[in-house]
Scaffold this motif. Structure first.
Motif, PDB file in Angstrom:
ATOM      1  N   ASN A 146      46.869  -0.362  91.777  1.00  0.00           N
ATOM      2  CA  ASN A 146      46.192  -0.161  90.498  1.00  0.00           C
ATOM      3  C   ASN A 146      44.792   0.372  90.765  1.00  0.00           C
ATOM      4  O   ASN A 146      44.074  -0.138  91.626  1.00  0.00           O
ATOM      5  CB  ASN A 146      46.102  -1.483  89.731  1.00  0.00           C
TER       6      ASN A 146
ATOM      7  N   ALA B 115      46.463  -9.905  88.169  1.00  0.00           N
ATOM      8  CA  ALA B 115      47.708 -10.238  88.856  1.00  0.00           C
ATOM      9  C   ALA B 115      47.594  -9.989  90.353  1.00  0.00           C
ATOM     10  O   ALA B 115      48.010 -10.817  91.170  1.00  0.00           O
ATOM     11  CB  ALA B 115      48.861  -9.440  88.260  1.00  0.00           C
ATOM     12  N   HIS B 116      47.003  -8.868  90.732  1.00  0.00           N
ATOM     13  CA  HIS B 116      46.873  -8.533  92.146  1.00  0.00           C
ATOM     14  C   HIS B 116      45.911  -9.473  92.862  1.00  0.00           C
ATOM     15  O   HIS B 116      46.176  -9.894  93.992  1.00  0.00           O
ATOM     16  CB  HIS B 116      46.406  -7.087  92.310  1.00  0.00           C
TER      17      HIS B 116
ATOM     18  N   THR C  84      53.923  -4.029  95.223  1.00  0.00           N
ATOM     19  CA  THR C  84      53.536  -3.619  93.868  1.00  0.00           C
ATOM     20  C   THR C  84      52.923  -2.234  93.919  1.00  0.00           C
ATOM     21  O   THR C  84      52.563  -1.731  94.977  1.00  0.00           O
ATOM     22  CB  THR C  84      52.496  -4.570  93.225  1.00  0.00           C
TER      23      THR C  84
ATOM     24  N   GLY D 162      46.605  -3.531  79.862  1.00  0.00           N
ATOM     25  CA  GLY D 162      47.251  -4.169  80.996  1.00  0.00           C
ATOM     26  C   GLY D 162      46.303  -5.153  81.650  1.00  0.00           C
ATOM     27  O   GLY D 162      45.141  -5.276  81.246  1.00  0.00           O
ATOM     28  N   ASN D 163      46.805  -5.861  82.657  1.00  0.00           N
ATOM     29  CA  ASN D 163      45.982  -6.862  83.353  1.00  0.00           C
ATOM     30  C   ASN D 163      46.361  -6.877  84.834  1.00  0.00           C
ATOM     31  O   ASN D 163      46.524  -7.927  85.433  1.00  0.00           O
ATOM     32  CB  ASN D 163      46.197  -8.226  82.698  1.00  0.00           C
ATOM     33  N   GLU D 164      46.513  -5.688  85.388  1.00  0.00           N
ATOM     34  CA  GLU D 164      46.982  -5.543  86.763  1.00  0.00           C
ATOM     35  C   GLU D 164      46.031  -6.158  87.780  1.00  0.00           C
ATOM     36  O   GLU D 164      46.471  -6.802  88.733  1.00  0.00           O
ATOM     37  CB  GLU D 164      47.189  -4.060  87.091  1.00  0.00           C
ATOM     38  N   THR D 165      44.732  -5.941  87.603  1.00  0.00           N
ATOM     39  CA  THR D 165      43.771  -6.433  88.590  1.00  0.00           C
ATOM     40  C   THR D 165      43.878  -7.941  88.739  1.00  0.00           C
ATOM     41  O   THR D 165      43.879  -8.457  89.859  1.00  0.00           O
ATOM     42  CB  THR D 165      42.342  -6.012  88.209  1.00  0.00           C
TER      43      THR D 165
ATOM     44  N   THR E 132      49.428 -13.078  85.460  1.00  0.00           N
ATOM     45  CA  THR E 132      48.016 -12.728  85.439  1.00  0.00           C
ATOM     46  C   THR E 132      47.104 -13.920  85.230  1.00  0.00           C
ATOM     47  O   THR E 132      45.896 -13.797  85.368  1.00  0.00           O
ATOM     48  CB  THR E 132      47.725 -11.702  84.329  1.00  0.00           C
TER      49      THR E 132
ATOM     50  N   THR F  83      51.813 -10.758  82.160  1.00  0.00           N
ATOM     51  CA  THR F  83      52.294 -10.353  83.482  1.00  0.00           C
ATOM     52  C   THR F  83      51.874  -8.907  83.752  1.00  0.00           C
ATOM     53  O   THR F  83      51.590  -8.141  82.833  1.00  0.00           O
ATOM     54  CB  THR F  83      53.843 -10.447  83.595  1.00  0.00           C
ATOM     55  N   SER F  84      51.879  -8.569  85.027  1.00  0.00           N
ATOM     56  CA  SER F  84      51.587  -7.190  85.419  1.00  0.00           C
ATOM     57  C   SER F  84      52.814  -6.325  85.169  1.00  0.00           C
ATOM     58  O   SER F  84      53.889  -6.823  84.865  1.00  0.00           O
ATOM     59  CB  SER F  84      51.224  -7.148  86.914  1.00  0.00           C
TER      60      SER F  84
ATOM     61  N   ASN G  99      49.428  -8.957  78.185  1.00  0.00           N
ATOM     62  CA  ASN G  99      48.618  -9.263  79.368  1.00  0.00           C
ATOM     63  C   ASN G  99      49.119 -10.435  80.208  1.00  0.00           C
ATOM     64  O   ASN G  99      48.467 -10.823  81.166  1.00  0.00           O
ATOM     65  CB  ASN G  99      47.176  -9.570  78.965  1.00  0.00           C
TER      66      ASN G  99
END
Length: 185
Positions: free
Chosen positions: A34, A65-66, A31, A60-63, A179, A172-173, A170
């Motif tokens: 972020n 998901a990661h 990925t 977004g909601n990357e954190t 997420t 999915t990343s 929000n």
């Protein structure tokens, strides 16, 4: 110039508490990395090896998901005022979504007040390494105030409005990872 520690000392905790901004970095395998600036107004150092912060709904909601996929989480603080220093907290993160049973007690214990309508989750970082470095290259800035834009955006939203936004923006990343906002991880 860098120094490493097993935990956050009282001196480093005081440094964190004086800051107005921190940066949160996360990634999962295959990925994009972020890196997000965040206000320290709802960040708490809850022990010598634990930090947490409230995450408000954003674009977004990357954190999340990661952290769900990989767990690695790094927080970085820079002295923009006063003596130079950079502090990094390395560790593994956990996500406590707003609908989780432990969210409300965790919020009450560590953040307090009314839960904002746009509160999405709390991130908890289990810290395994603390590192300081000189920060000589960090420019000086004067703090003016928090921006009201996110609070203003949420002011007229209902819980249903926020959840609809989560579903649209929000779930999915950007790389397609779940997420967990709807427990669909």
């Amino acid at each position: 110039m860098a120094k490493q520690f097993d935990s956050i000392s009282d001196t480093l905790r005081a440094f964190v508490e004086r800051q107005h901004i921190f940066f949160c970095a996360s990634a999962a395998q295959d990925t994009r990395v972020n890196l997000t600036p965040r206000s320290t107004d709802s960040l708490r150092i809850t022990g010598p090896n634990e930090a947490l912060f409230l995450d408000l709904t954003g674009s977004g909601n990357e954190t999340a998901a990661h952290v769900i996929a990989d767990g690695r989480l790094t927080l970085m603080f820079c002295a923009f005022e006063g003596p130079p220093m950079i502090l990094r907290l390395y560790g593994r993160g956990r996500v406590v979504h707003r609908d989780a049973p432990e969210f409300t007690p965790l919020f009450a214990q560590h953040i307090g007040g009314d839960i904002p309508v746009n509160a999405r989750q709390i991130f908890i970082q289990d810290i395994d390494l603390v590192q300081t470095s000189c920060g000589y290259g960090v420019p000086l800035f004067e703090y003016t105030r928090e921006r009201p834009a996110l609070r203003n955006w949420a002011a007229d939203k209902s819980d249903a409005d926020i959840r609809a936004y989560w579903g649209e923006k929000n779930r999915t990343s950007m790389d397609g990872l779940p997420t967990g906002v709807f427990d669909d991880t």
